[in-house]
Design a protein around this motif. Structure first.
Motif, short mmCIF file in Angstrom:
data_model
loop_
_atom_site.label_atom_id
_atom_site.label_comp_id
_atom_site.label_asym_id
_atom_site.label_seq_id
_atom_site.Cartn_x
_atom_site.Cartn_y
_atom_site.Cartn_z
N VAL A 29 42.68 40.81 42.28
CA VAL A 29 43.50 41.73 43.06
C VAL A 29 42.97 43.14 42.82
CG1 VAL A 29 45.82 42.64 43.43
CG2 VAL A 29 45.52 40.23 42.85
N ASP A 30 42.65 43.85 43.90
CA ASP A 30 42.19 45.23 43.77
C ASP A 30 43.37 46.12 43.39
OD1 ASP A 30 39.60 44.62 44.48
OD2 ASP A 30 39.88 45.14 46.58
N CYS A 31 43.09 47.12 42.56
CA CYS A 31 44.10 48.10 42.19
C CYS A 31 43.39 49.40 41.86
CB CYS A 31 44.94 47.61 41.01
SG CYS A 31 44.02 47.38 39.47
N ARG A 32 44.12 50.37 41.43
CA ARG A 32 43.59 51.67 41.00
C ARG A 32 44.13 51.96 39.61
NH1 ARG A 32 39.74 53.41 44.46
NH2 ARG A 32 40.26 52.71 46.53
N ASP A 33 43.42 52.78 38.85
CA ASP A 33 43.96 53.20 37.55
C ASP A 33 44.70 54.53 37.76
OD1 ASP A 33 42.05 55.24 37.59
OD2 ASP A 33 40.78 54.29 36.07
N LEU A 34 45.19 55.13 36.67
CA LEU A 34 45.98 56.35 36.79
C LEU A 34 45.17 57.53 37.32
CD1 LEU A 34 48.16 56.03 33.58
CD2 LEU A 34 48.82 55.59 35.95
N SER A 35 43.85 57.50 37.19
CA SER A 35 43.01 58.57 37.73
C SER A 35 42.50 58.22 39.14
CB SER A 35 41.83 58.86 36.79
OG SER A 35 40.99 57.74 36.69
N ASN A 36 43.07 57.19 39.73
CA ASN A 36 42.77 56.73 41.09
C ASN A 36 41.39 56.08 41.24
OD1 ASN A 36 43.89 56.27 43.62
ND2 ASN A 36 42.89 58.05 44.51
N ALA A 37 40.79 55.65 40.15
CA ALA A 37 39.52 54.94 40.21
C ALA A 37 39.77 53.47 40.54
CB ALA A 37 38.78 55.04 38.88
N HIS A 38 38.86 52.87 41.29
CA HIS A 38 38.98 51.47 41.68
C HIS A 38 38.89 50.56 40.45
CE1 HIS A 38 38.57 47.83 44.00
NE2 HIS A 38 37.52 47.53 43.25
N ARG A 39 39.81 49.62 40.33
CA ARG A 39 39.83 48.64 39.25
C ARG A 39 40.24 47.29 39.84
NH1 ARG A 39 36.97 51.51 36.09
NH2 ARG A 39 37.96 53.31 35.20
N ASN A 40 40.26 46.25 38.99
CA ASN A 40 40.68 44.91 39.41
C ASN A 40 41.61 44.30 38.38
OD1 ASN A 40 39.02 44.39 41.84
ND2 ASN A 40 37.35 44.73 40.40
N LEU A 41 42.53 43.50 38.86
CA LEU A 41 43.34 42.62 38.02
C LEU A 41 42.86 41.21 38.30
CD1 LEU A 41 46.99 43.86 38.63
CD2 LEU A 41 45.70 44.05 36.53
N ALA A 42 42.75 40.40 37.27
CA ALA A 42 42.36 39.00 37.45
C ALA A 42 43.50 38.11 37.01
CB ALA A 42 41.10 38.70 36.64
N VAL A 43 43.73 37.05 37.76
CA VAL A 43 44.70 36.02 37.42
C VAL A 43 43.89 34.75 37.23
CG1 VAL A 43 46.72 34.71 38.16
CG2 VAL A 43 46.49 37.13 38.82
N LEU A 44 43.94 34.17 36.01
CA LEU A 44 43.14 33.00 35.67
C LEU A 44 44.03 31.85 35.26
CD1 LEU A 44 41.39 35.44 33.50
CD2 LEU A 44 39.93 34.13 34.99
N VAL A 45 43.58 30.63 35.56
CA VAL A 45 44.27 29.43 35.10
C VAL A 45 43.40 28.79 34.03
CG1 VAL A 45 45.14 27.16 35.73
CG2 VAL A 45 45.40 29.07 37.31
N ASP A 46 43.96 28.59 32.85
CA ASP A 46 43.27 27.92 31.75
C ASP A 46 44.14 26.75 31.31
OD1 ASP A 46 41.69 27.19 29.61
OD2 ASP A 46 42.26 28.90 28.36
N ARG A 47 43.78 25.57 31.76
CA ARG A 47 44.56 24.35 31.55
C ARG A 47 45.97 24.54 32.06
NH1 ARG A 47 41.34 24.18 26.36
NH2 ARG A 47 42.73 25.87 25.89
N ASP A 48 46.97 24.66 31.18
CA ASP A 48 48.36 24.79 31.61
C ASP A 48 48.89 26.21 31.40
OD1 ASP A 48 48.42 24.69 28.86
OD2 ASP A 48 50.17 23.39 28.74
N GLU A 49 47.99 27.19 31.27
CA GLU A 49 48.40 28.58 31.07
C GLU A 49 47.83 29.46 32.17
OE1 GLU A 49 48.75 28.77 26.25
OE2 GLU A 49 46.86 29.39 27.15
N VAL A 50 48.57 30.51 32.49
CA VAL A 50 48.13 31.51 33.45
C VAL A 50 47.86 32.80 32.67
CG1 VAL A 50 48.78 32.89 35.47
CG2 VAL A 50 49.46 30.48 35.31
N GLU A 51 46.68 33.38 32.87
CA GLU A 51 46.29 34.60 32.18
C GLU A 51 46.20 35.74 33.19
OE1 GLU A 51 42.57 33.72 30.30
OE2 GLU A 51 43.38 31.95 29.30
#
Length: 83
Positions: A29-51
């Motif tokens: 998921v694209d996002c921005r940091d507090l200084s408005n720079a482009h960043r990313n959030l990642a959602v991962l599935v590891d067996r039965d857990e979501v990271e």
């Protein structure tokens, strides 16, 4: 680039056909940091857990659209983790 969910890993975007969530193991998921720079959030599935992995050393700032996309990614990842 606007905030949007990018195709990552296996399958299609989370906004595609429901079958895509059955094969997908991570989302970005694209996002921005507090200084408005482009960043990313990642959602991962590891067996039965979501990271949830945020930008290292930064806060993630999401628009309303980004929040909706993150919610979709988390829901799909939770379904995948239950399998």
């Amino acid at each position: 680039m606007g905030e949007q969910m990018r195709e990552s890993g296996i399958g299609q975007s989370a906004e595609s056909a429901p079958a895509a969530a059955d094969r997908r193991r991570w989302w970005q998921v694209d996002c921005r940091d507090l200084s408005n720079a482009h960043r990313n959030l990642a959602v991962l599935v590891d067996r039965d857990e979501v990271e949830l992995v945020g930008p290292p050393g930064h806060a993630a700032v999401l628009s309303a659209l980004g929040v909706r996309q993150l919610s979709t990614a988390l829901r799909d990842a939770a379904m995948q983790a239950r399998k």
